[in-house]
Design a protein around this motif. Sequence first.
Motif, mmCIF file in Angstrom:
data_model
loop_
_atom_site.group_PDB
_atom_site.id
_atom_site.type_symbol
_atom_site.label_atom_id
_atom_site.label_comp_id
_atom_site.label_asym_id
_atom_site.label_seq_id
_atom_site.Cartn_x
_atom_site.Cartn_y
_atom_site.Cartn_z
ATOM 1 N N GLU A 59 43.849 40.701 7.273
ATOM 2 C CA GLU A 59 44.041 41.962 7.186
ATOM 3 C C GLU A 59 42.888 43.123 7.415
ATOM 4 N N MET A 81 42.948 35.035 4.622
ATOM 5 C CA MET A 81 44.018 35.791 4.251
ATOM 6 C C MET A 81 43.376 37.444 4.477
ATOM 7 N N LYS A 108 48.183 41.591 0.486
ATOM 8 C CA LYS A 108 48.957 40.578 0.153
ATOM 9 C C LYS A 108 48.457 39.578 -0.753
ATOM 10 N N TYR A 109 47.103 39.151 -0.801
ATOM 11 C CA TYR A 109 46.520 38.415 -1.720
ATOM 12 C C TYR A 109 46.032 38.798 -2.892
#
Length: 144
Positions: A116, A112, A2-3
């Motif tokens: 994950e 983040m 996502k990052y």
Amino acid sequence: MKYADLLQKYLANLAVLNVKFHNIHWNVVGGQFVQVHTFTEELYDGLFESYDEVAELLKMKNVMPLSTMAEYLEKTDIEEIKAKDFSIKESLELVKKDIEFMKESAINIRNMADEEGDFETVAIFEGYVAAFSKNIWFIGSMLK
């Protein structure tokens, strides 16, 4: 991941900051010239190592890292500055502001990555946060 965009932005910020800190390094003037000149060189050397490490981290995650100045300038959050004589105080304040920003960015990416379960990114960025914290302390002490 996502990052990935945040990592790309972080990479761009490192590239632009490397140039910005060189500018300050070359153009600082004042009574503590040697100390600030040496300190900013240590900072940009560290930024360059991080720049390489973040690009390699992106490759490990199967993401093609940004690699042109045009891409960096499009993505960066770092404000460029034109060459001029920078006083000791101004030099340190500029550097401190950018390092504080980079620390917050590193914390965000670290958190983040932790969500994950990305241990490699967590480990790398925890090191960045610690180094930024130490340099913020150094600069705060020099500004007193």
